[in-house]
Design an enzyme around this catalytic site. Structure first.
Site, mmCIF file in Angstrom:
data_model
loop_
_atom_site.group_PDB
_atom_site.id
_atom_site.type_symbol
_atom_site.label_atom_id
_atom_site.label_comp_id
_atom_site.label_asym_id
_atom_site.label_seq_id
_atom_site.Cartn_x
_atom_site.Cartn_y
_atom_site.Cartn_z
ATOM 1 C CG HIS A 248 -9.701 5.387 10.224
ATOM 2 N ND1 HIS A 248 -10.574 5.203 9.168
ATOM 3 C CD2 HIS A 248 -10.466 5.328 11.342
ATOM 4 C CE1 HIS A 248 -11.808 5.040 9.638
ATOM 5 N NE2 HIS A 248 -11.757 5.127 10.941
ATOM 6 C CD GLU B 90 -23.433 3.625 -5.137
ATOM 7 O OE1 GLU B 90 -23.025 2.860 -4.253
ATOM 8 O OE2 GLU B 90 -23.671 3.250 -6.301
ATOM 9 N NE ARG C 126 -3.875 0.072 2.112
ATOM 10 C CZ ARG C 126 -4.906 0.336 2.904
ATOM 11 N NH1 ARG C 126 -5.143 -0.442 3.959
ATOM 12 N NH2 ARG C 126 -5.708 1.352 2.671
#
Length: 281
Positions: free
Chosen positions: A153, A272, A100
């Site tokens: 986080h 959405e 990552r």
């Protein structure tokens, strides 16, 4: 494109009079997608909180590791990003986070990050404030120029020693020699099985303990100091933007509804509707 409208808002009206709050029930009833109406609200706001999630970084090509397509090898982040997984197999967890980190080092801010940073810079000159409260652990908001970012986080580019607790910024690539070339997401890749002593270690001369990513894993509590700052921002903002987040991860999922419950306008920017859409204006 999630944030085409957000980019245009960053270049919107520059009026700086105080916002007029309306009762929550009236706000809920008048929820709409009227951009001209939003511009009026935006022009009056003095203290803006922007809550961002993985969607804000998706257009930079950052994998979210959530949902059906969010696998790394045969695991999802919920399987690897836990204290138990790190205790059992720190090599595997570090392979995942090394991958990552390397991916993020190849990415740059997209139009959303830049619009948010430009908005903060412009409003700062008017005596107005913008604070980003983000659930993502990448560094793209800072790279784009945002100064006030609260990472609830943690950060992919910080480490924490499991022995002495020392936290340090670390953008070294690779983070240690043993991880070079490791971390492929291919499901057929064999685990590296790196000995703990060859994994990232604390650089303090009197410690040399094993390092872990300074991120909040599943099953862990959020940093209380960061949460205190978040609460202050949420209690004082007069406009809240929800950008690129599904509003399903708690406690962040309650941040915007908390603001809306005070009668403060909340604008959602997503591709959405989400579970919280009906609670926003």
């Amino acid at each position: 494109m999630i944030l085409r409208n957000l980019v245009s808002i960053g270049l919107g009206p520059r009026v700086s009079s105080p916002v007029t709050r309306r009762p929550l029930v009236e706000m809920t009833r008048s929820a709409s997608s009227d951009m001209s109406e939003f511009r009026k609200v935006f022009s009056k706001a003095r203290h803006i909180a922007i809550i961002t999630g993985a969607g804000v970084s998706a257009e930079s090509g950052v994998p979210t590791f959530r949902g059906a397509a969010g696998y790394w090898r045969k695991w999802q982040s919920q399987d690897i990003a836990t204290p138990e997984a790190f205790f059992r197999n720190p090599s595997l967890v570090w392979e995942f986070y090394h991958y990552r980190r390397e991916v993020m080092l190849s990415k740059g801010p997209n139009a959303a990050h830049l619009a948010i940073a430009e908005c903060e810079a412009r409003l700062r000159k008017q005596g107005r404030s913008v604070v980003v409260i983000t659930q993502v652990i990448d560094d793209l908001h800072r790279q784009a120029g945002s100064r006030h970012v609260l990472k609830i986080h943690g950060s992919l580019f910080e480490t924490r020693c499991v022995s002495c607790g020392h936290v340090a910024v670390n953008q070294v690539s690779p983070i240690c020699a043993a991880l070079e070339g490791k971390g492929s997401p291919d499901p057929d890749t064999s685990d590296a099985k790196i000995p703990p002593e060859e994994l990232p270690r604390c650089e303090k001369s009197d410690c040399h303990g094993l390092l872990r990513p300074n991120v909040t894993w599943f099953g862990e509590t959020l940093d209380s100091h960061v949460l205190t700052k978040v609460e202050t921002v949420l209690d004082t903002c007069d406009l809240c933007l929800v950008v690129g987040t599904s509003s399903i991860v708690y406690p962040a999922a309650m941040f915007a509804p908390q603001v809306a419950s005070r009668g403060v306008p909340v604008a959602e920017f997503n591709i959405e509707t989400t579970s919280e859409t009906t609670r926003f204006t």
